[in-house]
Design a protein around this motif. Structure first.
Motif, PDB file in Angstrom:
ATOM      1  N   LEU A  56       0.809  -1.219   0.000  1.00  9.53           N
ATOM      2  CA  LEU A  56       0.000   0.000   0.000  1.00  9.53           C
ATOM      3  C   LEU A  56       0.842   1.268   0.000  1.00  9.53           C
ATOM      4  CD1 LEU A  56      -2.762  -0.977   2.585  1.00  9.53           C
ATOM      5  CD2 LEU A  56      -2.907  -1.040   0.083  1.00  9.53           C
ATOM      6  N   VAL A  57       0.315   2.280  -0.645  1.00 10.10           N
ATOM      7  CA  VAL A  57       0.819   3.650  -0.530  1.00 10.10           C
ATOM      8  C   VAL A  57      -0.309   4.485   0.068  1.00 10.10           C
ATOM      9  CG1 VAL A  57       2.447   3.450  -2.426  1.00 10.10           C
ATOM     10  CG2 VAL A  57       0.106   4.158  -2.907  1.00 10.10           C
ATOM     11  N   GLN A  58       0.057   5.519   0.832  1.00  7.99           N
ATOM     12  CA  GLN A  58      -0.972   6.336   1.461  1.00  7.99           C
ATOM     13  C   GLN A  58      -0.608   7.803   1.362  1.00  7.99           C
ATOM     14  OE1 GLN A  58      -1.060   5.097   5.615  1.00  7.99           O
ATOM     15  NE2 GLN A  58       0.324   6.743   6.179  1.00  7.99           N
ATOM     16  N   TYR A  59      -1.624   8.642   1.498  1.00  4.76           N
ATOM     17  CA  TYR A  59      -1.428  10.084   1.449  1.00  4.76           C
ATOM     18  C   TYR A  59      -2.609  10.740   2.144  1.00  4.76           C
ATOM     19  CZ  TYR A  59      -4.136   8.776  -2.666  1.00  4.76           C
ATOM     20  OH  TYR A  59      -5.050   8.187  -3.508  1.00  4.76           O
ATOM     21  N   PRO A  60      -2.426  11.944   2.688  1.00  2.00           N
ATOM     22  CA  PRO A  60      -3.524  12.613   3.396  1.00  2.00           C
ATOM     23  C   PRO A  60      -4.570  13.138   2.423  1.00  2.00           C
ATOM     24  CG  PRO A  60      -1.576  14.012   3.332  1.00  2.00           C
ATOM     25  CD  PRO A  60      -1.163  12.705   2.755  1.00  2.00           C
ATOM     26  N   VAL A  61      -5.811  13.244   2.930  1.00  3.04           N
ATOM     27  CA  VAL A  61      -6.898  13.832   2.146  1.00  3.04           C
ATOM     28  C   VAL A  61      -7.421  15.052   2.889  1.00  3.04           C
ATOM     29  CG1 VAL A  61      -7.571  11.752   0.907  1.00  3.04           C
ATOM     30  CG2 VAL A  61      -8.499  12.162   3.169  1.00  3.04           C
ATOM     31  N   SER A  62      -8.001  15.981   2.124  1.00  3.77           N
ATOM     32  CA  SER A  62      -8.374  17.279   2.686  1.00  3.77           C
ATOM     33  C   SER A  62      -9.456  17.171   3.753  1.00  3.77           C
ATOM     34  CB  SER A  62      -8.838  18.220   1.570  1.00  3.77           C
ATOM     35  OG  SER A  62      -9.947  17.682   0.883  1.00  3.77           O
ATOM     36  N   THR A  63     -10.243  16.102   3.725  1.00  7.33           N
ATOM     37  CA  THR A  63     -11.308  15.932   4.716  1.00  7.33           C
ATOM     38  C   THR A  63     -10.791  15.334   6.026  1.00  7.33           C
ATOM     39  OG1 THR A  63     -11.837  13.818   3.656  1.00  7.33           O
ATOM     40  CG2 THR A  63     -13.151  15.724   3.019  1.00  7.33           C
ATOM     41  N   ALA A 104      -2.678  -4.056 -15.451  1.00  6.88           N
ATOM     42  CA  ALA A 104      -2.143  -2.690 -15.573  1.00  6.88           C
ATOM     43  C   ALA A 104      -3.278  -1.680 -15.670  1.00  6.88           C
ATOM     44  CB  ALA A 104      -1.238  -2.603 -16.789  1.00  6.88           C
ATOM     45  N   LEU A 105      -4.317  -2.030 -16.403  1.00 10.43           N
ATOM     46  CA  LEU A 105      -5.474  -1.135 -16.506  1.00 10.43           C
ATOM     47  C   LEU A 105      -6.180  -0.992 -15.170  1.00 10.43           C
ATOM     48  CD1 LEU A 105      -7.340   0.513 -18.380  1.00 10.43           C
ATOM     49  CD2 LEU A 105      -8.598  -1.602 -18.818  1.00 10.43           C
ATOM     50  N   MET A 106      -6.361  -2.106 -14.467  1.00  9.40           N
ATOM     51  CA  MET A 106      -7.018  -2.064 -13.171  1.00  9.40           C
ATOM     52  C   MET A 106      -6.213  -1.249 -12.170  1.00  9.40           C
ATOM     53  SD  MET A 106      -8.274  -6.018 -12.917  1.00  9.40           S
ATOM     54  CE  MET A 106      -8.857  -5.853 -11.212  1.00  9.40           C
ATOM     55  N   ALA A 107      -4.895  -1.364 -12.220  1.00  7.29           N
ATOM     56  CA  ALA A 107      -4.049  -0.618 -11.289  1.00  7.29           C
ATOM     57  C   ALA A 107      -4.209   0.884 -11.485  1.00  7.29           C
ATOM     58  CB  ALA A 107      -2.592  -1.020 -11.478  1.00  7.29           C
ATOM     59  N   ARG A 108      -4.387   1.297 -12.737  1.00  8.40           N
ATOM     60  CA  ARG A 108      -4.508   2.727 -13.037  1.00  8.40           C
ATOM     61  C   ARG A 108      -5.890   3.268 -12.713  1.00  8.40           C
ATOM     62  NH1 ARG A 108      -1.672   0.897 -18.008  1.00  8.40           N
ATOM     63  NH2 ARG A 108       0.542   1.417 -17.740  1.00  8.40           N
ATOM     64  N   THR A 109      -6.902   2.407 -12.719  1.00  5.33           N
ATOM     65  CA  THR A 109      -8.274   2.874 -12.487  1.00  5.33           C
ATOM     66  C   THR A 109      -8.795   2.513 -11.103  1.00  5.33           C
ATOM     67  OG1 THR A 109      -9.207   0.854 -13.475  1.00  5.33           O
ATOM     68  CG2 THR A 109      -8.841   2.744 -14.941  1.00  5.33           C
ATOM     69  N   GLN A 110      -7.961   1.947 -10.250  1.00  3.78           N
ATOM     70  CA  GLN A 110      -8.404   1.548  -8.912  1.00  3.78           C
ATOM     71  C   GLN A 110      -8.891   2.750  -8.127  1.00  3.78           C
ATOM     72  OE1 GLN A 110      -5.287   0.666  -5.868  1.00  3.78           O
ATOM     73  NE2 GLN A 110      -3.815   1.021  -7.537  1.00  3.78           N
ATOM     74  N   ARG A 111      -9.851   2.504  -7.241  1.00  8.58           N
ATOM     75  CA  ARG A 111     -10.383   3.534  -6.359  1.00  8.58           C
ATOM     76  C   ARG A 111      -9.755   3.371  -4.978  1.00  8.58           C
ATOM     77  NH1 ARG A 111     -15.732   4.792  -7.426  1.00  8.58           N
ATOM     78  NH2 ARG A 111     -15.605   6.155  -5.601  1.00  8.58           N
ATOM     79  N   PRO A 112      -9.019   4.369  -4.492  1.00 10.37           N
ATOM     80  CA  PRO A 112      -8.462   4.278  -3.143  1.00 10.37           C
ATOM     81  C   PRO A 112      -9.559   4.297  -2.089  1.00 10.37           C
ATOM     82  CG  PRO A 112      -7.349   5.970  -4.451  1.00 10.37           C
ATOM     83  CD  PRO A 112      -8.600   5.586  -5.191  1.00 10.37           C
ATOM     84  N   ILE A 113      -9.206   3.842  -0.893  1.00  9.68           N
ATOM     85  CA  ILE A 113     -10.140   3.796   0.228  1.00  9.68           C
ATOM     86  C   ILE A 113      -9.527   4.535   1.414  1.00  9.68           C
ATOM     87  CG2 ILE A 113      -9.227   1.593   1.087  1.00  9.68           C
ATOM     88  CD1 ILE A 113     -12.126   0.861   1.880  1.00  9.68           C
ATOM     89  N   THR A 114     -10.366   5.149   2.234  1.00 12.10           N
ATOM     90  CA  THR A 114      -9.855   5.839   3.410  1.00 12.10           C
ATOM     91  C   THR A 114      -9.515   4.837   4.515  1.00 12.10           C
ATOM     92  OG1 THR A 114     -12.023   6.140   4.429  1.00 12.10           O
ATOM     93  CG2 THR A 114     -11.267   7.885   2.925  1.00 12.10           C
ATOM     94  N   GLU A 115      -8.552   5.228   5.328  1.00 11.12           N
ATOM     95  CA  GLU A 115      -8.238   4.409   6.501  1.00 11.12           C
ATOM     96  C   GLU A 115      -9.450   4.317   7.422  1.00 11.12           C
ATOM     97  OE1 GLU A 115      -3.445   4.921   7.135  1.00 11.12           O
ATOM     98  OE2 GLU A 115      -4.761   6.472   7.959  1.00 11.12           O
ATOM     99  N   GLN A 116     -10.253   5.371   7.471  1.00 10.59           N
ATOM    100  CA  GLN A 116     -11.449   5.333   8.314  1.00 10.59           C
ATOM    101  C   GLN A 116     -12.369   4.203   7.889  1.00 10.59           C
ATOM    102  OE1 GLN A 116     -13.849   8.920   8.575  1.00 10.59           O
ATOM    103  NE2 GLN A 116     -15.671   7.725   9.121  1.00 10.59           N
TER     104      GLN A 116
END
Length: 237
Positions: free
Chosen positions: A117-124, A150-162
């Motif tokens: 996994l990679v993670q990053y902060p979101v504005s909310t 490769a296509l799925m990796a580019r179009t994946q939807r991230p999920i919040t830790e919450q």
């Protein structure tokens, strides 16, 4: 008058998106009314409420089908909704009261998801996570082609830790509704022992364990997934 045939509502999980159901929809064909929901992946309560909105918009009997974290969502969304006739879990989490996606996927050893996994902060507030693109194929859909992965990796939807940490509230809908389970024995996100455990306690009407199946069987083995969904339709129609 008997109920009309239920509409199939397909709910994807983390690191996928609604088009991940395309192969399943093609195999079910025009004989089955269906809709693939764009799961927000923000919070369990909010995601479940959105699915309830979709169900209310359909205005008739439905079967909820969840993949991965989508299983959390359909379990919460179906609670107390008399229009839901059955639940189908596709490599999905089927939580009991107080369980979260994180607690269930870590209940048995074997998941290698955290290291990809990679993670990053979101504005909310808080962070959201995605699977690193160079790790996606082996982790998520090893039985799919390289081009598809490769296509799925580019179009994946991230999920919040919450969302991953949110716990199911109330009684799980699989206690009162008929359920079907289909999962692969080579799922690297949710260990197969967890799938077997969740299926056993839900006492499903149907259960398939596919040899060599990855986490993304709706993409890699859509015919088998479609068969389980059609079984559910026939079982409650």
């Amino acid at each position: 008058m008997p109920d009309p045939q239920p509409t199939i509502v397909l709910v994807h999980g983390a690191f996928a998106e609604s088009a991940s159901w395309n192969g399943v929809l093609e195999r079910m064909g025009a004989a089955y009314d269906s809709v693939a929901v764009a799961n927000p992946l923000r919070s369990l309560a909010g995601d479940a409420e959105y699915v309830r909105d979709v169900v209310r918009g359909i205005g008739g009997p439905v079967i909820l089908v969840g993949h991965s974290y989508g299983g959390m969502v359909i379990t919460q969304a179906a609670a107390g909704d008399t229009s839901v006739r059955a639940l189908v879990y596709v490599n999905a989490l089927a939580p009991d009261t107080g369980e979260s996606a994180l607690s269930l996927s870590g209940k048995f050893p074997g998941s290698t998801l955290a290291d990809t996994l990679v993670q990053y902060p979101v504005s909310t507030g808080g962070n959201e996570v995605a699977i690193a693109q160079d790790r996606y194929h082996a982790q998520f859909c090893a039985d799919a082609s390289g081009n598809m992965a490769a296509l799925m990796a580019r179009t994946q939807r991230p999920i919040t830790e919450q969302a991953l940490g949110d716990q199911l509230t109330g009684d799980p809908a699989w206690r009162s509704l008929p359920s079907w389970f289909v999962f692969g024995d080579l799922d690297k996100n949710i260990p197969v022992e967890a799938h077997r455990f969740m299926a056993e306690r839900a006492n499903p009407r149907g259960q398939r364990e596919l040899v060599g199946g990855s986490h993304a069987m709706a993409v890699a083995q859509p015919s088998e997934v479609a068969e389980s969904i059609i079984e559910a339709v026939r079982g409650v129609s």
